[in-house]
Structure formats: C-alpha cells, structure tokens
Design a protein around this motif. Sequence first.
Motif, PDB file in Angstrom:
ATOM      1  N   ALA A  84      22.329 -12.806  45.620  1.00 60.15           N
ATOM      2  CA  ALA A  84      23.722 -12.588  46.031  1.00 60.15           C
ATOM      3  C   ALA A  84      23.831 -12.356  47.533  1.00 60.15           C
ATOM      4  O   ALA A  84      24.863 -12.637  48.131  1.00 60.15           O
ATOM      5  CB  ALA A  84      24.311 -11.397  45.282  1.00 60.15           C
ATOM      6  N   CYS A  85      22.754 -11.879  48.147  1.00 61.29           N
ATOM      7  CA  CYS A  85      22.746 -11.659  49.594  1.00 61.29           C
ATOM      8  C   CYS A  85      22.460 -12.939  50.362  1.00 61.29           C
ATOM      9  O   CYS A  85      22.462 -12.930  51.581  1.00 61.29           O
ATOM     10  CB  CYS A  85      21.720 -10.595  49.966  1.00 61.29           C
ATOM     11  N   GLY A  86      22.157 -14.027  49.671  1.00 65.04           N
ATOM     12  CA  GLY A  86      21.956 -15.297  50.350  1.00 65.04           C
ATOM     13  C   GLY A  86      20.517 -15.766  50.405  1.00 65.04           C
ATOM     14  O   GLY A  86      20.235 -16.799  50.987  1.00 65.04           O
ATOM     15  N   CYS A  87      19.590 -15.041  49.840  1.00 64.58           N
ATOM     16  CA  CYS A  87      18.192 -15.448  49.822  1.00 64.58           C
ATOM     17  C   CYS A  87      17.871 -16.002  48.441  1.00 64.58           C
ATOM     18  O   CYS A  87      18.554 -15.743  47.476  1.00 64.58           O
ATOM     19  CB  CYS A  87      17.273 -14.268  50.121  1.00 64.58           C
ATOM     20  N   SER A  88      16.790 -16.757  48.374  1.00 66.91           N
ATOM     21  CA  SER A  88      16.398 -17.267  47.060  1.00 66.91           C
ATOM     22  C   SER A  88      15.422 -16.290  46.419  1.00 66.91           C
ATOM     23  O   SER A  88      14.721 -15.536  47.100  1.00 66.91           O
ATOM     24  CB  SER A  88      15.749 -18.642  47.189  1.00 66.91           C
ATOM     25  N   ALA A  89      15.364 -16.331  45.104  1.00 71.39           N
ATOM     26  CA  ALA A  89      14.480 -15.412  44.392  1.00 71.39           C
ATOM     27  C   ALA A  89      13.019 -15.713  44.680  1.00 71.39           C
ATOM     28  O   ALA A  89      12.163 -14.840  44.546  1.00 71.39           O
ATOM     29  CB  ALA A  89      14.752 -15.491  42.892  1.00 71.39           C
ATOM     30  N   SER A  90      12.716 -16.940  45.117  1.00 68.22           N
ATOM     31  CA  SER A  90      11.324 -17.282  45.425  1.00 68.22           C
ATOM     32  C   SER A  90      10.845 -16.625  46.715  1.00 68.22           C
ATOM     33  O   SER A  90       9.650 -16.604  46.995  1.00 68.22           O
ATOM     34  CB  SER A  90      11.170 -18.799  45.525  1.00 68.22           C
ATOM     35  N   GLN A  91      11.746 -16.075  47.514  1.00 66.08           N
ATOM     36  CA  GLN A  91      11.363 -15.415  48.753  1.00 66.08           C
ATOM     37  C   GLN A  91      10.920 -13.972  48.546  1.00 66.08           C
ATOM     38  O   GLN A  91      10.441 -13.340  49.473  1.00 66.08           O
ATOM     39  CB  GLN A  91      12.522 -15.443  49.748  1.00 66.08           C
TER      40      GLN A  91
END
Length: 114
Positions: A84-91
């Motif tokens: 939701a903050c704009g990052c992907s879960a893979s990060q």
Amino acid sequence: MHQPVTNNPFVIMIINMVIVFTVLIAVWALIEITHRIDPTKKKAEPPAAQPLGTAAPTAPAASAPRTGGLNAETVAVIAAAVSACGCSASQIQAIRPAEQPAWTGYGRVSGMRS
C-alpha cells in the motif's frame, strides 16, 4: 483625502479572493511550464520489441520468506501494508521486531510499582 471605493465587506472579500486565485493560477501555470521544459527529466525509453516466438523473461522464483516466528497472517498483513505504501512485496528483506528499549524500561518500572 482619499475615499474608499466601497465599504461593503463582501465586495472587498470578492476582490481579494479574485486576486489570490489569480496569483495561484499564475504560479500553477509557471510550475507546469517548468515541468514541461525541464531538461533534467529522464526520457522514457520505449520497451524493446521481442520476437513473436519467444516468451517474456520471467523473474527467478523467490525463496519462501523466513518469518522468524510470525504466523502467515501477520506476514500477509505486513506485506499488504508495504504494498500500500508503493513497494512490492518482493522487496521485503526481513520482518523482525524493532528494538524499543524505552518500552522495555517502562514495563520494568511499571512492574516494580505494582
């Protein structure tokens, strides 16, 4: 002596609002012009065309994240918040509790008072 044009506060308010919004629109226009002619802006490169017979490259399969004692539901909630903050879960590299010595100290003092 100079006489005011009007003493009506509503007319004065309307005149002031017109002046303020005119200045705001002028500043907005200058910002838009600056964004359009910005020489430091990177140009978007068009994606390279792939031959029809080849498949798109796929990302390597990520290993299952270590949860460090957290249940899967908690990990899913944290991943959703990061997404939701704009990052992907893979990060996400790791999920671990933050060091909070102030809370620990407060708990000790509170336990000694009771």
